[in-house]
Write an enzyme that holds these catalytic residues in place. Structure first.
Site, PDB file in Angstrom:
ATOM      1  N   ASP A 471       0.839  -1.206   0.000  1.00  0.00           N
ATOM      2  CA  ASP A 471       0.000   0.000   0.000  1.00  0.00           C
ATOM      3  C   ASP A 471       0.876   1.259   0.000  1.00  0.00           C
ATOM      4  O   ASP A 471       2.088   1.210   0.255  1.00  0.00           O
ATOM      5  CB  ASP A 471      -0.889  -0.042   1.250  1.00  0.00           C
ATOM      6  CG  ASP A 471      -2.166   0.765   1.132  1.00  0.00           C
ATOM      7  OD1 ASP A 471      -2.311   1.510   0.136  1.00  0.00           O
ATOM      8  OD2 ASP A 471      -3.015   0.666   2.037  1.00  0.00           O
ATOM      9  N   ASP A 541     -10.697   2.141  -3.357  1.00  0.00           N
ATOM     10  CA  ASP A 541     -11.240   1.865  -2.026  1.00  0.00           C
ATOM     11  C   ASP A 541     -12.759   1.854  -2.047  1.00  0.00           C
ATOM     12  O   ASP A 541     -13.396   1.491  -1.063  1.00  0.00           O
ATOM     13  CB  ASP A 541     -10.755   2.918  -1.023  1.00  0.00           C
ATOM     14  CG  ASP A 541      -9.445   2.507  -0.371  1.00  0.00           C
ATOM     15  OD1 ASP A 541      -9.026   1.348  -0.561  1.00  0.00           O
ATOM     16  OD2 ASP A 541      -8.837   3.344   0.322  1.00  0.00           O
TER      17      ASP A 541
HETATM   18  C1  DGJ Z   1      -5.810   1.979   1.929  1.00  0.00           C
HETATM   19  C2  DGJ Z   1      -6.182   0.745   1.165  1.00  0.00           C
HETATM   20  O1  DGJ Z   1      -6.679   1.074  -0.088  1.00  0.00           O
HETATM   21  C3  DGJ Z   1      -7.193  -0.045   1.971  1.00  0.00           C
HETATM   22  O2  DGJ Z   1      -7.630  -1.155   1.246  1.00  0.00           O
HETATM   23  C4  DGJ Z   1      -6.562  -0.453   3.265  1.00  0.00           C
HETATM   24  O3  DGJ Z   1      -5.501  -1.331   3.026  1.00  0.00           O
HETATM   25  C5  DGJ Z   1      -6.087   0.782   4.017  1.00  0.00           C
HETATM   26  N1  DGJ Z   1      -5.246   1.608   3.216  1.00  0.00           N
HETATM   27  C6  DGJ Z   1      -5.347   0.384   5.262  1.00  0.00           C
HETATM   28  O4  DGJ Z   1      -4.764   1.453   5.866  1.00  0.00           O
END
Ligand code: DGJ
Length: 742
Positions: A471, A541
């Protein structure tokens, strides 16, 4: 596929069965652009297409000539491909033809992701050397034409063969001069949780561009644009595609000049870039992929999908069926312990899920977003048996275990920041901006990369870890490389992304069988550069099914379904509060790399039952979805946007899965038809509905059974309910069709 060279007139013709790319050396030694588009006969010369005659104030290479790699300062006043600053402060550069090489196959770019071939016969490469006499700068334009894809890969290598340093201020990976301006520019725009919305506008005199200066390709923009003829649609009309294999700051721009020519340029964003090359040193630009379709967006996407799925993505997972996963993020956020995670994994395992992914919150003392990034050791309060403990328990269920990490970041509240404050990006004497309570680590510093490399190796060796979600949750501010001298600060952003690539390269080569999924707060770094290391990416997301129709539709213009993570989550949806049927959430997420993002242990019996049937369905068709042709049938951006339809068809045209979606229900609706594509009109297909509907359903009566490919591709699937049946369906209704040749 071949590269022809006519020595008498110094003309190059790169050609495969679908496209031609023709350039020629002009009288003054510069390269002229003669044609990019439909395949032309290799025999004749196309020199007359340059049209570079004296006009008024302008010399032969003025604002009307079609040039290949122009610089400013000698009569071309449009946006340049190249800008430099010499040691004396002057900026003029005139690289002229000095020689060329035609090579079999395609070579890798040093330090950068690029497309590749498996056999030399799959591509041919032309390297043209241009030299600027006074400075000694050698500009090598590199072109590879693929045998099986209507696309050209372009990049540029610079070498300082002179005696004094040269600063590169702008280095485009590709510039293309087109003889007219009758185009519309298609690009992406967006923001967090609504990434890559397609946007189309007519070209107008002046500049139109998309770019990122955030240190990542970003949620807001994406390094892909296309020029479409005004009448071009999904299945007809000329389209040119421009895609940059790069994850950092980029610029994609079209300038319509005073003679209605169009100049497209694509490369590293120049205002946040400069690079000093000392005598003897070289610089390599990222790779741009230019594709051409004479028959609409569908064929353009086919080209990018094939190239990116098969010759950009690589390694163990490239061709293997990707596992159905469950990720605990939306199920638990930071609130978990081993028992809760294991409960979710066990419940998911019973439903057929193959991989459990432990998301954010397993390390340091991370109970929320405010701490611990950088302290990549397990939080024993939550996981007393460590990562190994939970991973082994999950493996014992017969599932694989995966983990989340955000290596590029550090929390101000962390042991790492306390020990190494100068590893966080920032300018001494100025405040650092936090975003999501975190700082970015300085990936232009090799020490930082080394530290993260050993940290990640130790983590991946500490337990049976089969998958990594990498991430990256904020953009770069106060850009400054603490180890770079003042004259090299302009190199920071590019060095940062080279550092990311370097870490990815080392880790993925050390752990070739681990599946990597890239992520950046969802789709904030969803680009071809990342795909070269991680064959799949978290698309957004936003897991809301209705929103995802638009995101997945638009993303598919350039990116294959095998690259798009798509998860089914709980309702009300966490990003929109919307309630959509479980069946529709699956019918949308099926068209990607499928998974779940919820607390599987909290599911009601009916949902469990439905989910286990969903997983059986996806496993049965995932080869088709992950490796077949994706065809867009009805755009969610078309008309009132109430319908969407798309499908995946096998290359042999014998099998397909079709998804049809209706957002809002209307009383007494009109009938809708969705002609399919990618089938064989001469074959006979059995159409079945999934899941099976009750006996009297009109959708079933109208479609189920045996149909000719010709009927399916012209008349299509029909959705024609009577008012009472329509009333029973509610909003966000969807239907899946399975089509198989008899
Ligand atoms: C952003 C990601 O897109 C989410 O899926 C998740 O992993 C969060 N970060 C966790 O902080």
């Amino acid at each position: 596929m071949q590269i022809f060279f006519k020595p008498e007139i110094r003309e190059f013709h790169l050609r495969n069965d679908e496209i031609s790319y023709i350039i020629g050396v002009l009288d003054d030694g510069r390269l002229g652009q003669l044609h990019f588009g439909a395949a032309l006969s290799p025999g004749p010369s196309y020199r007359h297409l340059i049209g570079a005659r004296q006009r008024g104030f302008e010399k032969g290479g003025g604002d009307f000539a079609l040039l290949e790699y122009p610089a400013r300062g000698t009569g071309d006043f449009r946006v340049p491909a190249l800008e430099v600053v010499h040691a004396d402060g002057s900026r003029v550069i005139e690289p002229v033809y000095a020689g060329h090489r035609i090579l079999a196959g395609k070579t890798a770019l040093s330090g950068l992701p690029s497309t590749y071939v498996e056999k030399e016969s799959e591509a041919s490469t032309l390297e043209v050397d241009l030299v600027d006499g006074p400075s000694g700068l050698i500009v090598t334009l590199i072109y590879s034409i693929f045998r099986d894809v209507p696309a050209i890969a372009r990049s540029v290598r610079f070498k300082n063969s002179g005696a004094r340093p040269i600063r590169l201020d702008c280095v485009m990976s590709a510039l293309l001069d087109l003889p007219d301006a009758d185009w519309e520019m298609l690009s992406y725009s967006g923001a967090w949780a609504r990434e890559r919305s397609e946007f189309r506008r007519a070209l107008a005199p002046g500049i139109q561009s998309v770019y990122s200066v955030r240190g990542a390709s970003s949620h807001q923009a994406n390094p892909f644009v296309a020029l479409a003829r005004p009448d071009a649609g999904e299945v007809s009309g000329e389209i040119l595609g421009f895609s940059l294999v790069y994850s950092g700051n980029f610029l994609a721009e079209a300038e319509v000049g005073p003679y209605r020519t169009t100049r497209v340029r694509l490369g590293i964003e120049p205002t946040t870039f400069s690079w000093l090359i000392e005598p003897g040193e070289s610089f390599q630009s990222p790779e741009a992929i230019l594709a051409y379709s004479p028959s609409g967006l569908g064929a353009l996407s086919d080209a990018y999908h094939r190239l990116y799925r098969e010759r950009l993505a690589r390694g163990y997972w490239r061709d293997r069926p990707r596992p159905v996963l469950i990720n605990n993020w939306e199920g638990t956020y930071f609130d978990f312990d081993e028992a809760r995670l294991f409960g979710i994994a066990r419940a998911a395992n019973e439903l057929g899920v193959e991989l459990f992914v432990l998301d954010d919150g397993w390390f340091g003392e991370r109970d929320d977003e405010t701490s611990s990034l950088g302290d990549w050791r397990v939080d024993k309060r939550k996981l007393p048996g460590g990562i190994e403990g939970i991973a082994r328990k999950i493996e014992a269920l017969g599932m694989k275990f995966g983990i989340w990490i955000e290596p590029e970041m550090v929390s101000p509240k962390s042991e790492l920041f306390e020990a190494k404050p100068d590893w966080a990006v920032g300018i001494p004497g100025r405040r650092r901006t936090t975003a999501r309570n975190q700082y970015v680590l300085d990936f232009s510093n090799p020490e930082v990369i080394e530290h993260l490399y050993s940290t990640m190796v130790a983590l991946l060796r500490s337990a049976p870890i089969s998958y990594v979600k990498w991430d990256m949750n904020r953009n770069v501010t106060e850009a400054f490389g603490a180890t770079l001298p003042p004259e090299r600060q302009g190199e920071f952003f590019h060095r940062y992304i080279l550092g990311v690539y370097e870490l990815y390269r080392r880790i993925t080569s050390d752990f070739p069988e681990v599946l990597f999924e890239s992520c950046a707060g969802g789709g904030g770094r969803f680009d071809p550069g990342m795909l070269a290391y991680a064959p799949q990416a978290w698309t957004s997301d936003d897991t809301d099914a209705a929103e995802r129709l638009g995101i997945q539709w638009s993303s598919s213009l350039c990116y294959p379904l095998s690259s798009m993570g798509a998860h089914l989550s709980a309702t009300p949806n966490h990003q929109t509060g919307r309630i959509t049927p479980l069946s529709t959430r699956a019918a949308v997420a099926f068209f990607g790399v499928f998974g779940y993002e919820l607390d599987a242990a909290a599911l009601a019996p009916a949902a469990r039952e439905e989910i286990s049937r969903q997983i059986v369905f996806y496993k049965q068709y995932r080869d088709l979805i992950q490796r077949g042709r994706f065809l867009r049938i009805r755009s969610p951006f078309e008309g009132d946007g109430n319908h969407c339809a798309w499908m995946c068809a096998s290359e042999d045209r014998k099998r397909a899965v079709v998804g049809v979606y209706r957002l809002l229900n209307r009383p007494n609706p009109a009938a809708e038809r969705f002609p399919l594509r990618g089938l064989d009109p001469a074959l006979v297909y059995r159409v079945s509905l999934w899941p099976e509907l009750s006996g009297g359903d009109f959708v079933r009566i109208d479609n189920e059974g045996v149909r000719g490919g010709d009927e399916l591709m012209t008349v299509g699937i029909s959705i024609a309910d009577d008012p009472w049946q329509a009333a029973s369906r509610g909003d966000f209704w969807s239907q899946l069709f399975v089509v198989s040749a008899e």
